[in-house]
Enzyme design. Structure first.
Site, PDB file in Angstrom:
ATOM      1  N   GLY A   1      -1.245   6.097  -0.557  1.00  0.00           N
ATOM      2  CA  GLY A   1      -2.025   6.964  -1.439  1.00  0.00           C
ATOM      3  C   GLY A   1      -3.393   6.381  -1.747  1.00  0.00           C
TER       4      GLY A   1
ATOM      5  N   LEU B   1      -6.099   8.042  -1.253  1.00  0.00           N
ATOM      6  CA  LEU B   1      -6.559   8.313   0.111  1.00  0.00           C
ATOM      7  C   LEU B   1      -8.083   8.321   0.225  1.00  0.00           C
ATOM      8  CD1 LEU B   1      -4.039  11.165   1.054  1.00  0.00           C
ATOM      9  CD2 LEU B   1      -3.795   8.691   1.374  1.00  0.00           C
ATOM     10  N   HIS B   2      -8.553   7.839   1.358  1.00  0.00           N
ATOM     11  CA  HIS B   2      -9.987   7.859   1.670  1.00  0.00           C
ATOM     12  C   HIS B   2     -10.132   8.355   3.107  1.00  0.00           C
ATOM     13  CE1 HIS B   2      -9.001   4.255   3.864  1.00  0.00           C
ATOM     14  NE2 HIS B   2      -8.537   3.687   2.750  1.00  0.00           N
TER      15      HIS B   2
ATOM     16  N   HIS C   1      -7.691   7.112   5.885  1.00  0.00           N
ATOM     17  CA  HIS C   1      -6.406   7.813   5.953  1.00  0.00           C
ATOM     18  C   HIS C   1      -6.601   9.206   6.568  1.00  0.00           C
ATOM     19  CE1 HIS C   1      -5.747   5.238   2.222  1.00  0.00           C
ATOM     20  NE2 HIS C   1      -4.735   4.877   2.972  1.00  0.00           N
TER      21      HIS C   1
ATOM     22  N   ARG D   1      -8.293  -0.475  -1.882  1.00  0.00           N
ATOM     23  CA  ARG D   1      -8.614  -1.593  -2.794  1.00  0.00           C
ATOM     24  C   ARG D   1     -10.113  -1.728  -3.057  1.00  0.00           C
ATOM     25  NH1 ARG D   1      -3.867  -4.233  -0.258  1.00  0.00           N
ATOM     26  NH2 ARG D   1      -2.397  -4.591  -1.945  1.00  0.00           N
TER      27      ARG D   1
HETATM   28  P1  AMP Z   1      -2.403   2.138   3.362  1.00  0.00           P
HETATM   29  O1  AMP Z   1      -2.438   3.330   2.471  1.00  0.00           O
HETATM   30  O2  AMP Z   1      -3.400   1.081   2.991  1.00  0.00           O
HETATM   31  O3  AMP Z   1      -1.011   1.600   3.559  1.00  0.00           O
HETATM   32  O4  AMP Z   1      -2.876   2.632   4.805  1.00  0.00           O
HETATM   33  C1  AMP Z   1      -2.217   3.679   5.469  1.00  0.00           C
HETATM   34  C2  AMP Z   1      -2.769   3.777   6.869  1.00  0.00           C
HETATM   35  O5  AMP Z   1      -4.171   4.019   6.825  1.00  0.00           O
HETATM   36  C3  AMP Z   1      -2.579   2.477   7.686  1.00  0.00           C
HETATM   37  O6  AMP Z   1      -2.193   2.826   9.000  1.00  0.00           O
HETATM   38  C4  AMP Z   1      -3.963   1.879   7.664  1.00  0.00           C
HETATM   39  O7  AMP Z   1      -4.244   1.055   8.785  1.00  0.00           O
HETATM   40  C5  AMP Z   1      -4.835   3.119   7.679  1.00  0.00           C
HETATM   41  N1  AMP Z   1      -6.179   2.808   7.170  1.00  0.00           N
HETATM   42  C6  AMP Z   1      -6.492   2.237   5.987  1.00  0.00           C
HETATM   43  N2  AMP Z   1      -7.823   2.053   5.882  1.00  0.00           N
HETATM   44  C7  AMP Z   1      -8.357   2.519   7.032  1.00  0.00           C
HETATM   45  C8  AMP Z   1      -9.694   2.609   7.546  1.00  0.00           C
HETATM   46  N3  AMP Z   1     -10.748   2.182   6.861  1.00  0.00           N
HETATM   47  N4  AMP Z   1      -9.874   3.145   8.763  1.00  0.00           N
HETATM   48  C9  AMP Z   1      -8.800   3.576   9.495  1.00  0.00           C
HETATM   49  N5  AMP Z   1      -7.526   3.533   9.070  1.00  0.00           N
HETATM   50  C10 AMP Z   1      -7.306   3.006   7.861  1.00  0.00           C
END
Ligand code: AMP
Length: 278
Positions: free
Chosen positions: A29, A31-32, A35, A186
Site C-alpha cells: 500500500g 501506492l505510488h 506500484h 518510505r
Molecule cells: P512494496 O509495496 O514496497 O512492497 O512494493 C510492491 C512492489 O512494487 C514490489 O514489487 C516493488 O519492487 C515495486 N516497487 C516499489 N517501488 C517501485 C519503483 N520505484 N519502481 C518500480 N517498482 C517499484
C-alpha cells in the site's frame, strides 16, 4: 472493482474467473507510480488484475518501522479503481498468520543473507513467507515485481523455480521522481530538505554508469568512489554497496556491462535502496 478481506470470499469470486489469465501485484500500500506501473503492465499482459495491500509484519525487523509504515488506503483504492483493477485483496494479519507464534516460514538460504540481508537478516524470509501464501491464495498465472527491489525479485524467482510454482514472474523497471530519486512508500518519511540530498544516490550511480560506459573501471574504484561521495553528503550514510552479476546475484569482482550496482543508503533515519545497470 471488488474488495475482499476474507480468503474464502476472494477465492469464491476468483473461481468465477477461471477462464481468465490472472495477473497479481503484491504491495504494502501507500501506492505510488512505481506500484501503478506494475498494475499497468499487468493490465496489458493479463485478463484479470488482482492487487493485494498488506503490510506484512514478518518482513520487518524488531526495531524497524512496522507501526509507522505509511498508509493511505482510501487514495490507494481510488488509484487502483482508476486503472481498472478488477479485484483488491486487503487481508488482516490474522488472516495471513492465524497462529503468529508458530507459522510456516519460507527461506531461500544463502541469497537471503547477502546484500540487504546483512542489515535485514529476517527480511527475505518474511517476504517469501507472505508472497508464497498470497500466491497460494490467489493462484495467479503471472505476478509482477519491481526491479527497484532487485534482490527481492531474484529471490522470488528462485523460490518459484525451486518450488515448481506454475507462475510467471515478470519485472518492471524502477520508476523515479523527476530528480531521480527512486519512488518508494518510505520517501514519505523524508523532509524536503532531506530529499535534496537523497537524490544524490541516483545522481552518483548514474555518474558511475556514465564513466563505466566510456572506460570500464575496477570493482574497487566503483566501491570507493561511491563510498567517498556518499560519506561527504549531509544526512547520507552508506549501508552497503556491491556490484552483482544480474543473473546469478554473485558479486561481480570484474564488473562488466549488464551487471547491477546494488546499494542501500540511510538518509537520516530512512533507509533507501536503489540500483542501476552498468
Ligand atoms: P512494496 O509495496 O514496497 O512492497 O512494493 C510492491 C512492489 O512494487 C514490489 O514489487 C516493488 O519492487 C515495486 N516497487 C516499489 N517501488 C517501485 C519503483 N520505484 N519502481 C518500480 N517498482 C517499484
Amino acid at each position: 472493482m471488488q474488495e475482499f478481506q476474507s480468503v474464502e470470499e476472494l477465492q469464491n469470486y476468483l473461481k468465477q474467473q477461471s477462464n481468465k489469465k490472472i495477473g497479481f501485484i503484491p504491495t504494502m500500500g501507500a501506492l505510488h507510480n512505481g506500484h501503478l506501473s506494475l498494475v499497468e503492465l499487468a493490465k496489458e499482459k493479463t485478463d484479470f488484475t488482482v492487487v493485494s495491500i498488506f503490510i506484512n509484519p514478518t518482513q520487518f525487523g524488531k526495531n524497524e518501522d512496522l507501526i509507522t509504515y505509511p498508509k493511505n488506503i482510501k487514495k490507494d483504492l481510488q488509484e487502483l479503481m482508476k486503472l481498472g483493477v478488477d479485484c483488491v485483496f486487503i487481508p488482516n494479519q490474522n488472516t495471513i498468520y492465524p497462529t503468529p507464534d508458530h507459522f510456516t516460514e519460507i527461506t531461500v538460504p544463502h541469497y537471503e543473507t547477502l546484500y540487504c540481508g546483512i542489515t535485514r537478516p529476517t527480511f527475505f524470509k518474511g517476504i517469501c513467507s507472505v508472497v508464497l501464501r498470497l500466491f497460494n491464495i490467489i493462484k495467479p498465472n503471472e505476478a509482477f515485481f519491481g526491479e527497484k527491489d532487485f534482490q527481492q525479485l531474484f529471490i522470488i524467482k528462485k523460490m518459484v523455480k525451486d518450488l515448481f510454482l506454475p507462475i510467471k514472474i515478470t519485472s518492471s523497471p524502477i520508476i523515479r521522481e523527476k530528480n531521480g530519486l527512486a519512488m518508494s512508500s518510505r520517501n514519505a518519511y523524508l523532509t524536503n530538505e532531506e530529499i535534496k540530498y537523497a537524490k544524490e544516490i541516483f545522481q552518483y550511480l548514474s555518474f558511475i554508469k556514465r564513466n563505466f560506459k566510456n572506460s570500464p573501471i575496477t570493482y574497487n574504484m566503483i566501491i570507493t568512489l561511491f563510498e567517498t561521495h556518499i560519506s561527504n553528503i549531509k544526512y547520507l550514510k552508506l549501508d552497503y554497496i556491491d556490484i552483482v552479476d544480474s543473473t546469478s546475484l554473485k558479486p561481480s569482482k570484474s564488473p562488466k556491462h549488464g551487471d547491477r550496482i546494488l546499494t542501500a543508503v540511510y538518509c537520516n533515519k530512512t533507509r533507501l535502496i536503489d540500483n542501476i545497470t552498468l
